[in-house]
Design an enzyme around this catalytic site. Structure first.
Site, PDB file in Angstrom:
ATOM      1  N   HIS A  60      -7.199  -9.052   6.818  1.00  0.00           N
ATOM      2  CA  HIS A  60      -5.905  -8.432   6.514  1.00  0.00           C
ATOM      3  C   HIS A  60      -5.180  -7.868   7.741  1.00  0.00           C
ATOM      4  O   HIS A  60      -4.077  -7.330   7.592  1.00  0.00           O
ATOM      5  CB  HIS A  60      -6.107  -7.304   5.499  1.00  0.00           C
ATOM      6  CG  HIS A  60      -6.906  -6.179   6.076  1.00  0.00           C
ATOM      7  ND1 HIS A  60      -8.276  -6.234   6.188  1.00  0.00           N
ATOM      8  CD2 HIS A  60      -6.520  -5.002   6.617  1.00  0.00           C
ATOM      9  CE1 HIS A  60      -8.708  -5.129   6.768  1.00  0.00           C
ATOM     10  NE2 HIS A  60      -7.669  -4.355   7.036  1.00  0.00           N
ATOM     11  N   HIS A  75      -0.588  -5.806  10.693  1.00  0.00           N
ATOM     12  CA  HIS A  75      -1.330  -5.448   9.479  1.00  0.00           C
ATOM     13  C   HIS A  75      -0.652  -6.128   8.291  1.00  0.00           C
ATOM     14  O   HIS A  75       0.498  -5.830   7.978  1.00  0.00           O
ATOM     15  CB  HIS A  75      -1.342  -3.927   9.302  1.00  0.00           C
ATOM     16  CG  HIS A  75      -2.430  -3.453   8.420  1.00  0.00           C
ATOM     17  ND1 HIS A  75      -2.385  -3.577   7.042  1.00  0.00           N
ATOM     18  CD2 HIS A  75      -3.620  -2.879   8.707  1.00  0.00           C
ATOM     19  CE1 HIS A  75      -3.499  -3.075   6.534  1.00  0.00           C
ATOM     20  NE2 HIS A  75      -4.268  -2.645   7.522  1.00  0.00           N
TER      21      HIS A  75
END
Length: 152
Positions: A60, A75
């Site tokens: 992620h 992110h």
């Protein structure tokens, strides 16, 4: 030396103030901005925003470190560590050398949203001073590879 930080994906530029996560909106790990991706069906290939080395990679999120020591965090969504890697395909290993624009992670912003998470993508200049960054204006539509941040 100036470092151009390129958009890792398409979307609309959002100020960190508007990212609903106190770590990012409070700039606890550094200044930057975010890109709110379209929620179109299908997957998005997220690209390296700068040339350098993959310093850290998770399904992620990832950090690319430039040869001069400056690093950029990308992110993919907020709280998406909670997905346990599901729906993310990692294309590079930690330590790999990359050029700006190389594929890093493939994912689906629409699926992240369907799973109850916010797919906004913070892009943070780690250990930078806000005065060292020139940011693209909020609301700007960007394509992958468009200049986002000029880091002096």
């Amino acid at each position: 030396m100036t470092l151009e930080v390129l958009s890792p994906l398409a979307g609309a530029v959002v100020t960190l103030d508007d990212v609903p996560d106190p770590v990012f909106s409070g700039r606890l790990i550094g200044p930057g901005l975010a890109v709110d991706p379209p929620r179109a069906p299908g997957e998005v290939v997220t690209l390296a925003p700068i040339p350098g080395r993959v310093a850290k990679i998770h399904p992620h999120a990832f950090v690319i470190a430039a040869d001069d020591g400056r690093s950029v965090l990308v992110h993919l969504g907020l709280e998406t560590v909670g997905l346990g890697g599901g729906g993310f395909t990692v294309h590079r290993e930690e330590g790999a050398r990359v050029r700006a624009g190389d594929p890093i992670i493939t994912w689906s912003p629409a699926r992240v949203e369907e799973d109850g998470f916010n797919p906004v993508v913070p892009i943070v200049a780690l250990d930078a001073g806000a005065a060292d960054l020139a940011l693209v204006a909020p609301g700007t539509a960007v394509a992958p590879g468009d200049a986002l941040i000029t880091w002096s």
